[in-house]
Design a protein around this motif. Structure first.
Motif, PDB file in Angstrom:
ATOM      1  N   THR A   1       0.827  -1.205   0.000  1.00 47.27           N
ATOM      2  CA  THR A   1       0.000   0.000   0.000  1.00 47.27           C
ATOM      3  C   THR A   1       0.857   1.250   0.000  1.00 47.27           C
ATOM      4  O   THR A   1       1.203   1.763   1.049  1.00 47.27           O
ATOM      5  CB  THR A   1      -0.923   0.000   1.239  1.00 47.27           C
ATOM      6  OG1 THR A   1      -1.632  -1.230   1.260  1.00 47.27           O
ATOM      7  CG2 THR A   1      -1.908   1.142   1.195  1.00 47.27           C
ATOM      8  N   SER A   2       1.260   1.693  -1.165  1.00 50.93           N
ATOM      9  CA  SER A   2       1.908   2.986  -1.324  1.00 50.93           C
ATOM     10  C   SER A   2       1.928   3.260  -2.825  1.00 50.93           C
ATOM     11  O   SER A   2       1.172   2.634  -3.586  1.00 50.93           O
ATOM     12  CB  SER A   2       3.320   2.991  -0.737  1.00 50.93           C
ATOM     13  OG  SER A   2       3.817   4.322  -0.698  1.00 50.93           O
TER      14      SER A   2
ATOM     15  N   GLY B   1       4.527   5.178  -6.271  1.00 47.07           N
ATOM     16  CA  GLY B   1       5.646   6.007  -6.716  1.00 47.07           C
ATOM     17  C   GLY B   1       7.012   5.355  -6.611  1.00 47.07           C
ATOM     18  O   GLY B   1       8.009   5.985  -6.942  1.00 47.07           O
ATOM     19  N   GLY B   2       7.098   4.103  -6.154  1.00 45.05           N
ATOM     20  CA  GLY B   2       8.396   3.447  -5.996  1.00 45.05           C
ATOM     21  C   GLY B   2       8.787   2.641  -7.223  1.00 45.05           C
ATOM     22  O   GLY B   2       8.044   2.577  -8.196  1.00 45.05           O
ATOM     23  N   PRO B   3       9.975   2.006  -7.195  1.00 43.58           N
ATOM     24  CA  PRO B   3      10.455   1.233  -8.356  1.00 43.58           C
ATOM     25  C   PRO B   3       9.721  -0.086  -8.551  1.00 43.58           C
ATOM     26  O   PRO B   3       9.688  -0.614  -9.667  1.00 43.58           O
ATOM     27  CB  PRO B   3      11.933   0.984  -8.045  1.00 43.58           C
ATOM     28  CG  PRO B   3      12.088   1.208  -6.584  1.00 43.58           C
ATOM     29  CD  PRO B   3      10.981   2.099  -6.131  1.00 43.58           C
ATOM     30  N   GLU B   4       9.144  -0.648  -7.460  1.00 44.78           N
ATOM     31  CA  GLU B   4       8.436  -1.919  -7.586  1.00 44.78           C
ATOM     32  C   GLU B   4       6.980  -1.650  -7.941  1.00 44.78           C
ATOM     33  O   GLU B   4       6.344  -0.787  -7.335  1.00 44.78           O
ATOM     34  CB  GLU B   4       8.478  -2.710  -6.268  1.00 44.78           C
ATOM     35  CG  GLU B   4       9.878  -3.014  -5.754  1.00 44.78           C
ATOM     36  CD  GLU B   4      10.448  -1.889  -4.890  1.00 44.78           C
ATOM     37  OE1 GLU B   4       9.741  -0.889  -4.662  1.00 44.78           O
ATOM     38  OE2 GLU B   4      11.625  -2.011  -4.478  1.00 44.78           O
ATOM     39  N   THR B   5       6.448  -2.380  -8.891  1.00 44.83           N
ATOM     40  CA  THR B   5       5.017  -2.266  -9.179  1.00 44.83           C
ATOM     41  C   THR B   5       4.247  -2.961  -8.064  1.00 44.83           C
ATOM     42  O   THR B   5       4.547  -4.107  -7.706  1.00 44.83           O
ATOM     43  CB  THR B   5       4.690  -2.900 -10.540  1.00 44.83           C
ATOM     44  OG1 THR B   5       5.384  -2.158 -11.537  1.00 44.83           O
ATOM     45  CG2 THR B   5       3.186  -2.854 -10.816  1.00 44.83           C
ATOM     46  N   ILE B   6       3.303  -2.215  -7.470  1.00 42.14           N
ATOM     47  CA  ILE B   6       2.540  -2.770  -6.352  1.00 42.14           C
ATOM     48  C   ILE B   6       1.055  -2.546  -6.571  1.00 42.14           C
ATOM     49  O   ILE B   6       0.638  -1.640  -7.297  1.00 42.14           O
ATOM     50  CB  ILE B   6       2.983  -2.156  -4.994  1.00 42.14           C
ATOM     51  CG1 ILE B   6       2.825  -0.635  -5.001  1.00 42.14           C
ATOM     52  CG2 ILE B   6       4.411  -2.547  -4.658  1.00 42.14           C
ATOM     53  CD1 ILE B   6       3.138   0.006  -3.650  1.00 42.14           C
TER      54      ILE B   6
ATOM     55  N   SER C   1       0.224   0.872  -8.594  1.00 39.02           N
ATOM     56  CA  SER C   1       1.311   1.839  -8.732  1.00 39.02           C
ATOM     57  C   SER C   1       2.354   1.206  -9.640  1.00 39.02           C
ATOM     58  O   SER C   1       2.945   0.179  -9.293  1.00 39.02           O
ATOM     59  CB  SER C   1       1.908   2.155  -7.358  1.00 39.02           C
ATOM     60  OG  SER C   1       3.131   2.858  -7.523  1.00 39.02           O
ATOM     61  N   VAL C   2       2.549   1.800 -10.799  1.00 32.86           N
ATOM     62  CA  VAL C   2       3.427   1.190 -11.801  1.00 32.86           C
ATOM     63  C   VAL C   2       4.876   1.571 -11.522  1.00 32.86           C
ATOM     64  O   VAL C   2       5.208   2.744 -11.354  1.00 32.86           O
ATOM     65  CB  VAL C   2       3.013   1.632 -13.220  1.00 32.86           C
ATOM     66  CG1 VAL C   2       3.943   1.032 -14.264  1.00 32.86           C
ATOM     67  CG2 VAL C   2       1.565   1.225 -13.490  1.00 32.86           C
TER      68      VAL C   2
END
Ligand SMILES: *Cc1c(COP(=O)(O)O)cnc(C)c1O
Length: 394
Positions: A336-337, A339-344, A374-375
């Protein structure tokens, strides 16, 4: 200071992301981490000057910190702002701004669809302190203006794109409102995706925990606006004490260096995934401002430089389908977030929006089949392969 040079700064945003925020590090190319919470003064007069100044450098950590200042200057350069001010988290920024600007008996106009903790802050502590909040459908033209009570409304709060349905607020319309301070939570756009201040908005706010820091290794918030307004918020902020960690500011400043290239790839992947999943049988709806089918696609083209790194899909099969997809994903992680490098991916109804009643959730369009994606920075073909196998398991 980068921010002071802005009016005739010819640099493109991607260049500014590299050049800004370089004070306080000497000749080092990488930013210096100033961990100290206290600085020596040369004597009584010097200590007195720092103690009575505004945002005095090199005095005490809650007042200012050089690493944090560098991060703030970099954000100001990207937002086109005179000044920025960082906080321990996005919620630290939001709660500080509200309590700095509003007193008992004052009134706030807020968009109905807001980040859930923002909404909880308005509904809980604000009500407890006698600050009244009216909620409007911010996508409806004129809705903010109609809810303003002259002399009583201190603050208008909008979020665009909004969580989780990625609805947009017309920044020109918001910026034209007279009377209250206009605040935009611009987290989902990143400072490169839109510049609320250029539309007349007073305060642009980010949870820098998300795309700005961009690596899931910092918890941080930041606001940008005029120096006068920020200085007045700062004078309350040092009492509120949601002071940012210099280490997190360092990580976020490093994140800013790659913000342009990250968002370019992430938004391209997000658009491609949104288009592909729009044609998938198991997907009832895809929400993404870059899609022609988004009801505000023209507005997105007008006020956004890119359409963002997040999309939301609504599964035809409701919660059982969502549960199946989350169980079947191999590359995309459940978290749950954004903007990071991992797609979640996160199931909004049972996580970010779990505290809403069914009626409230339905009113916000948060159905049982809603998944926010989040891509990240993986190869887009790998992401699509994983998402499509999880949607249609063999
Ligand atoms: C995450 C988020 C916040 C809160 O930020 P924290 O850093 O988690 O406190 C506020 N608004 C939006 C849109 C967010 O995504």
């Amino acid at each position: 200071m980068g921010a002071d040079q802005l009016p005739d700064d010819p640099q493109q945003p991607a260049t500014r992301a590299i050049t800004a925020g370089r004070e306080h590090s000497g000749h080092a190319l990488a930013p210096a981490l100033w961990a100290s919470s206290v600085w020596q003064s040369t004597g009584l007069a010097d200590a007195n000057r720092r103690a009575t100044g505004t945002r005095s450098e090199e005095f005490y950590g809650r007042i200012a910190n050089p690493t944090v200042s560098s991060f703030e200057n970099a954000v100001a350069a990207l937002e086109g702002a005179e000044s920025s001010l960082a906080f321990a988290s996005g919620m630290g920024a939001i709660s500080t701004v509200v309590l700095a600007l509003c007193s008992a008996g004052d009134h706030i106009v807020a968009q109905r669809q807001l980040y859930s903790a923002t909404l909880a802050f308005l509904q809980g502590p604000c009500a407890r302190f006698g600050i009244e909040v009216s909620y409007v459908d911010g996508t409806e033209p004129g809705s903010f203006a109609a809810a303003i009570r002259p002399g009583r409304t201190m603050l208008v709060i909008a979020e665009t794109p909004s969580n989780p349905l990625l609805e947009l607020i017309d920044l020109d319309e918001l910026g034209a409102l007279r009377g209250p301070i206009k605040l935009v939570d611009s987290t989902f756009a990143t400072p490169l995706g839109q510049q609320p201040l250029a539309h007349g908005v007073d305060l642009s706010l980010h949870s820098a925990t998300k795309g700005i820091a961009g690596h899931n290794d910092a918890t941080l918030g930041v606001i940008s606006g005029s120096r006068e307004l920020l200085d007045s918020i700062w004078s309350y902020s040092v009492l509120h004490g949601a002071t940012p960690s210099p280490f997190d500011a360092l990580n976020a400043l490093r994140g800013i260096r790659t913000l342009a290239v990250r968002t370019t790839q992430q938004t391209a992947s997000a658009l491609h995934i949104a288009e592909t999943l729009s044609r998938h049988r198991g997907v009832a709806a895809v929400h993404y401002p870059g899609l022609h089918t988004h009801p505000q696609h023209d507005l997105a083209k007008r006020q956004m430089n890119h359409f963002g790194t997040v999309l939301t899909i609504d599964l035809a099969g409701g919660q059982p389908a969502a549960e199946r997809v989350l169980a079947n994903l191999r590359l995309v992680r459940v978290a749950t977030s954004l903007g990071g490098p991992e797609t979640i991916v996160c199931h909004a109804r049972t996580t970010t929006h779990v505290s809403l009643t069914d009626a409230e959730a339905a009113g916000q369009g948060v159905g049982p089949g809603l998944l926010r994606i989040s891509v990240g920075l993986e190869d887009c073909a790998d992401l699509l392969a994983d998402l499509t196998q999880a949607l249609s398991p063999t």
